[in-house]
Every structure is written in structure tokens, then in C-alpha cells.
Scaffold this motif. Structure first.
Motif, PDB file in Angstrom:
ATOM      1  N   MET A   1      31.701  33.763  50.858  1.00 24.58           N
ATOM      2  CA  MET A   1      30.264  33.625  51.037  1.00 24.58           C
ATOM      3  C   MET A   1      29.568  34.982  50.932  1.00 24.58           C
ATOM      4  O   MET A   1      28.446  35.078  50.422  1.00 24.58           O
ATOM      5  N   CYS A   2      30.221  36.054  51.422  1.00 21.46           N
ATOM      6  CA  CYS A   2      29.669  37.401  51.226  1.00 21.46           C
ATOM      7  C   CYS A   2      29.548  37.704  49.741  1.00 21.46           C
ATOM      8  O   CYS A   2      28.541  38.262  49.282  1.00 21.46           O
ATOM      9  N   TYR A   3      30.583  37.323  48.994  1.00 26.64           N
ATOM     10  CA  TYR A   3      30.591  37.569  47.549  1.00 26.64           C
ATOM     11  C   TYR A   3      29.463  36.793  46.866  1.00 26.64           C
ATOM     12  O   TYR A   3      28.633  37.376  46.155  1.00 26.64           O
ATOM     13  N   PHE A   4      29.420  35.484  47.094  1.00 27.74           N
ATOM     14  CA  PHE A   4      28.421  34.657  46.410  1.00 27.74           C
ATOM     15  C   PHE A   4      27.013  34.966  46.899  1.00 27.74           C
ATOM     16  O   PHE A   4      26.059  34.947  46.113  1.00 27.74           O
ATOM     17  N   GLY A   5      26.871  35.257  48.201  1.00 25.25           N
ATOM     18  CA  GLY A   5      25.549  35.589  48.726  1.00 25.25           C
ATOM     19  C   GLY A   5      25.015  36.874  48.124  1.00 25.25           C
ATOM     20  O   GLY A   5      23.820  36.976  47.810  1.00 25.25           O
ATOM     21  N   ALA A   6      25.894  37.861  47.923  1.00 29.78           N
ATOM     22  CA  ALA A   6      25.466  39.137  47.352  1.00 29.78           C
ATOM     23  C   ALA A   6      24.991  38.991  45.914  1.00 29.78           C
ATOM     24  O   ALA A   6      24.190  39.798  45.430  1.00 29.78           O
ATOM     25  N   LEU A   7      25.474  37.952  45.220  1.00 29.38           N
ATOM     26  CA  LEU A   7      25.030  37.734  43.841  1.00 29.38           C
ATOM     27  C   LEU A   7      23.537  37.448  43.758  1.00 29.38           C
ATOM     28  O   LEU A   7      22.936  37.584  42.695  1.00 29.38           O
ATOM     29  N   GLY A   8      22.940  37.057  44.889  1.00 31.52           N
ATOM     30  CA  GLY A   8      21.514  36.761  44.891  1.00 31.52           C
ATOM     31  C   GLY A   8      20.635  38.002  44.820  1.00 31.52           C
ATOM     32  O   GLY A   8      19.457  37.897  44.467  1.00 31.52           O
ATOM     33  N   PHE A   9      21.194  39.186  45.162  1.00 31.18           N
ATOM     34  CA  PHE A   9      20.345  40.382  45.163  1.00 31.18           C
ATOM     35  C   PHE A   9      21.038  41.628  44.610  1.00 31.18           C
ATOM     36  O   PHE A   9      20.466  42.724  44.679  1.00 31.18           O
ATOM     37  N   LEU A  10      22.235  41.482  44.059  1.00 29.66           N
ATOM     38  CA  LEU A  10      22.938  42.623  43.472  1.00 29.66           C
ATOM     39  C   LEU A  10      23.463  42.258  42.087  1.00 29.66           C
ATOM     40  O   LEU A  10      23.748  41.085  41.824  1.00 29.66           O
ATOM     41  N   PRO A  11      23.646  43.241  41.191  1.00 32.98           N
ATOM     42  CA  PRO A  11      24.231  42.963  39.879  1.00 32.98           C
ATOM     43  C   PRO A  11      25.676  42.469  40.027  1.00 32.98           C
ATOM     44  O   PRO A  11      26.401  42.888  40.939  1.00 32.98           O
ATOM     45  N   VAL A  12      26.096  41.611  39.110  1.00 36.88           N
ATOM     46  CA  VAL A  12      27.444  41.045  39.157  1.00 36.88           C
ATOM     47  C   VAL A  12      28.529  42.125  39.183  1.00 36.88           C
ATOM     48  O   VAL A  12      29.471  42.030  39.982  1.00 36.88           O
ATOM     49  N   PRO A  13      28.462  43.183  38.340  1.00 36.94           N
ATOM     50  CA  PRO A  13      29.521  44.195  38.389  1.00 36.94           C
ATOM     51  C   PRO A  13      29.659  44.854  39.760  1.00 36.94           C
ATOM     52  O   PRO A  13      30.762  45.113  40.234  1.00 36.94           O
ATOM     53  N   GLN A  14      28.524  45.119  40.406  1.00 34.91           N
ATOM     54  CA  GLN A  14      28.582  45.772  41.704  1.00 34.91           C
ATOM     55  C   GLN A  14      29.192  44.849  42.758  1.00 34.91           C
ATOM     56  O   GLN A  14      29.986  45.279  43.603  1.00 34.91           O
ATOM     57  N   VAL A  15      28.843  43.570  42.700  1.00 34.12           N
ATOM     58  CA  VAL A  15      29.403  42.606  43.646  1.00 34.12           C
ATOM     59  C   VAL A  15      30.906  42.455  43.421  1.00 34.12           C
ATOM     60  O   VAL A  15      31.696  42.417  44.371  1.00 34.12           O
ATOM     61  N   SER A  16      31.310  42.368  42.160  1.00 34.89           N
ATOM     62  CA  SER A  16      32.727  42.240  41.847  1.00 34.89           C
ATOM     63  C   SER A  16      33.510  43.464  42.314  1.00 34.89           C
ATOM     64  O   SER A  16      34.614  43.346  42.854  1.00 34.89           O
ATOM     65  N   ALA A  17      32.931  44.652  42.123  1.00 33.16           N
ATOM     66  CA  ALA A  17      33.587  45.882  42.576  1.00 33.16           C
ATOM     67  C   ALA A  17      33.768  45.858  44.088  1.00 33.16           C
ATOM     68  O   ALA A  17      34.803  46.293  44.614  1.00 33.16           O
ATOM     69  N   GLY A  18      32.774  45.337  44.807  1.00 31.48           N
ATOM     70  CA  GLY A  18      32.885  45.241  46.256  1.00 31.48           C
ATOM     71  C   GLY A  18      34.038  44.354  46.682  1.00 31.48           C
ATOM     72  O   GLY A  18      34.826  44.702  47.569  1.00 31.48           O
ATOM     73  N   LEU A  19      34.176  43.215  46.030  1.00 33.06           N
ATOM     74  CA  LEU A  19      35.272  42.308  46.367  1.00 33.06           C
ATOM     75  C   LEU A  19      36.623  42.915  46.005  1.00 33.06           C
ATOM     76  O   LEU A  19      37.615  42.724  46.718  1.00 33.06           O
ATOM     77  N   PHE A  20      36.664  43.684  44.916  1.00 36.91           N
ATOM     78  CA  PHE A  20      37.927  44.270  44.476  1.00 36.91           C
ATOM     79  C   PHE A  20      38.313  45.517  45.271  1.00 36.91           C
ATOM     80  O   PHE A  20      39.291  46.192  44.921  1.00 36.91           O
ATOM     81  N   THR A  21      37.554  45.818  46.330  1.00 35.86           N
ATOM     82  CA  THR A  21      38.041  46.817  47.288  1.00 35.86           C
ATOM     83  C   THR A  21      39.116  46.217  48.184  1.00 35.86           C
ATOM     84  O   THR A  21      39.725  46.948  48.981  1.00 35.86           O
ATOM     85  N   ALA A  22      39.371  44.923  48.078  1.00 33.23           N
ATOM     86  CA  ALA A  22      40.325  44.245  48.959  1.00 33.23           C
ATOM     87  C   ALA A  22      41.696  44.931  49.016  1.00 33.23           C
ATOM     88  O   ALA A  22      42.237  45.121  50.113  1.00 33.23           O
ATOM     89  N   PRO A  23      42.316  45.320  47.876  1.00 33.19           N
ATOM     90  CA  PRO A  23      43.623  45.987  47.987  1.00 33.19           C
ATOM     91  C   PRO A  23      43.583  47.282  48.800  1.00 33.19           C
ATOM     92  O   PRO A  23      44.564  47.624  49.467  1.00 33.19           O
ATOM     93  N   ILE A  24      42.450  47.994  48.762  1.00 31.88           N
ATOM     94  CA  ILE A  24      42.319  49.205  49.569  1.00 31.88           C
ATOM     95  C   ILE A  24      42.328  48.835  51.047  1.00 31.88           C
ATOM     96  O   ILE A  24      43.015  49.466  51.871  1.00 31.88           O
ATOM     97  N   PHE A  25      41.583  47.794  51.399  1.00 33.39           N
ATOM     98  CA  PHE A  25      41.548  47.346  52.789  1.00 33.39           C
ATOM     99  C   PHE A  25      42.898  46.768  53.225  1.00 33.39           C
ATOM    100  O   PHE A  25      43.273  46.887  54.398  1.00 33.39           O
ATOM    101  N   VAL A  26      43.616  46.141  52.296  1.00 34.16           N
ATOM    102  CA  VAL A  26      44.959  45.651  52.639  1.00 34.16           C
ATOM    103  C   VAL A  26      45.841  46.816  53.076  1.00 34.16           C
ATOM    104  O   VAL A  26      46.569  46.731  54.073  1.00 34.16           O
ATOM    105  N   LEU A  27      45.792  47.921  52.329  1.00 33.19           N
ATOM    106  CA  LEU A  27      46.564  49.099  52.712  1.00 33.19           C
ATOM    107  C   LEU A  27      46.157  49.604  54.091  1.00 33.19           C
ATOM    108  O   LEU A  27      47.015  49.884  54.945  1.00 33.19           O
TER     109      LEU A  27
END
Length: 297
Positions: free
Chosen positions: A83-109
């Protein structure tokens, strides 16, 4: 059920997940022409539930959770991440939102090391860095337009990471089928809430994919929702099983493959050829995955 580390098997399963998701997600554009996001999630969950109900007795799949609270908690965390991902699409560019979600492996570490005390070697850290650099190259310059709102998709990435770690830490005895069903149930609940709100505020069709109220889809849209339901059901099950076969800090790196897979499907299906920097980004992602597979062996 969680097994010991089988890194190569996990890489193959998550790679197949990326190929399937890349194909189905490229057809969301067809669905988005006719219905809104929340209706899509609700309808997809309903179709996935029917498919699971039919397949479970035939294939002998176990749906009943061993620890219902743990499954519900993990499903809720992953659902809020989406929902954070899809909600952010309402006010941010798709590349920026996708980059935010793809921080997941960093947070996994980070979560694996500082919350659960896992030992993280330099190879994994280098692989995460290479993979994330590849993601940024594929997504392009728009990623750099950073502002306070960028915290929303990054929060989604952190919650997505926690949800993936939870597969081993919270739900070690659960089947991949149980965890997949929990994920779809959470998305269905959020879809129902979203549909209720858009209907209550009488949102028009012109409000766009994110805010559109309920609409009646055509046969073509229904077909692609069904393809999405079955494809996502299989793909998410493969991804869950991949995380159960190896440590989350290894498995999360293989998820980077989802982005080049989607780009390559866009090229095959719609002739959207990747740019030179996107090819280079894909190469970095493949290199990151190769490092983890070789190190895992």
C-alpha cells in the motif's frame, strides 16, 4: 517449511517468479484502462481464492496455518508495504517509487544483522550495492528527484524487507501455500477498503487508476485479471519458497531480477527496447545474483 540454505535453488525459484511477474505486470496497463487499482486487487484476490480452493485438494496443498497470528502479522506487514508502494504512485514518479521499494535488500541486510544477529559477509554487501546500482540505472534520472515524500516508498521497502525476513523468523513451520494465501488475503482486504472509500466519495472514472471508483470491466479486462490472479499466485508461491530455502539476505538480492525481467518483457511484448544504461543496469543486477550463487555454493 524452512530448510537449510539452498542458494542455487532459491535463485532459480525467485528468477522464475521474476519472469512470471514481469509478464503479468506488463499487462496491467490493459486492466488500468477499465478499472481502478483497488477493484483490481479485490477481483484478483477473489479469483486467486477460487484457484486455490480448486487446486488445494487436487495437489494436496496445505492452507491451514500452524500459527495463525504469525501468518496474519506477516501478511499485514507485506500488505502495508504494498500500500505504501501503490499509494506513493499517486504523488511520485514511477521510477522514484520503484527505487524506494527496491531498497528492500538493503533493509534485509540491516534488519538481519542488527535485529536478528545474522552474520553478513562483504560479498553480500557488495552484491546488494551492485544490484541497487543496477536498479537506479534502469530507472533513470528521475530517481534523483528526492524530497520528503520519497520516505513513503522507502518505508514500503523497509516493511517489504521485514515481511520477507518474517518468512523464516516468524513462520518457520508454514507452507509456501499458506503464506501465499495470507498475502493475497491481505491485498484483498486493502482492495475492499479502497473500493469502499472510492465508492463513498463517488470517485469518477476520470480520477485515474489510483483513485477510480468501481467500474464494470470488459471480457478482455476480466481475462487479464484472471491471468494476473493465476500468474501472481504461482509467482508469489515461488518467491515465498525461495525465501524459505536460503537466508533472506541472499534471497532478497535475487528479487532485483524482477526489474530487468519486466523491461525485457516490455521489449518482447510491446517493442519497448531498453536503453544502453538500462542494459548496463541489467548487467549489474545479473552480476549481483551471480556473486551470491557462487558464494552460496
Amino acid at each position: 517449511m524452512v530448510n537449510d540454505n539452498h542458494t542455487l535453488k532459491a535463485a532459480l525459484l525467485i528468477g522464475l517468479y521474476a519472469v512470471i511477474i514481469g509478464y503479468t505486470d506488463n499487462h496491467v496497463r490493459v486492466i488500468a484502462n477499465e478499472i481502478g487499482l483497488w477493484q483490481f486487487h479485490l477481483m484478483r484476490t477473489a479469483m486467486a481464492a477460487v484457484a486455490l480452493a480448486l487446486a488445494a485438494p487436487i495437489l494436496g496443498l496445505r492452507l491451514r496455518p500452524v500459527n495463525a497470528r504469525a501468518v496474519a502479522a506477516r501478511s499485514a506487514v507485506h500488505g502495508v508495504a504494498m500500500m505504501c508502494y501503490f499509494g506513493a504512485l499517486g504523488f511520485l514518479p514511477v521510477p522514484q517509487v520503484s527505487a524506494g521499494l527496491f531498497t528492500a535488500p538493503i533493509f534485509v541486510l540491516l534488519i538481519s544483522r542488527f535485529v536478528y544477529g545474522a552474520q553478513i559477509g562483504p560479498v553480500r554487501m557488495i552484491a546488494v550495492g551492485l544490484g541497487f546500482a543496477g536498479v537506479l540505472m534502469i530507472l533513470g534520472p528521475q530517481v534523483m528527484n528526492i524530497g520528503p515524500a520519497a520516505a513513503v516508498p522507502v518505508l514500503g521497502g523497509a516493511l517489504y524487507a521485514l515481511g520477507n525476513i518474517a518468512l523464516r523468523e516468524w513462520c518457520p513451520q508454514e507452507s509456501a501455500t499458506t503464506m501465499t494465501a495470507g498475502f493475497f488475503a491481505a491485498m484483498g482486504v486493502f482492495g475492499l477498503i479502497g473500493m469502499g472509500l472510492t465508492a463513498a466519495f463517488n470517485m469518477p472514472f476520470e480520477a485515474g487508476y489510483l483513485l477510480r471508483g468501481p467500474a464494470w470491466p470488459s471480457g478482455t479486462a476480466l481475462w487479464w485479471i484472471a491471468v494476473q490472479a493465476v500468474g501472481s499466485l504461482v509467482a508469489v508461491g515461488l518467491m515465498v519458497r525461495g525465501y524459505q530455502l536460503t537466508e533472506p539476505s541472499r534471497a532478497s538480492i535475487f528479487e532485483y531480477v524482477a526489474l530487468p525481467a519486466a523491461a525485457l518483457w516490455g521489449w518482447v511484448l510491446f517493442g519497448e527496447a531498453p536503453l544502453a544504461r538500462e542494459w548496463l543496469g541489467m548487467g549489474l543486477i545479473w552480476l549481483a545474483g551471480l556473486l551470491i550463487v557462487l558464494r552460496g555454493r
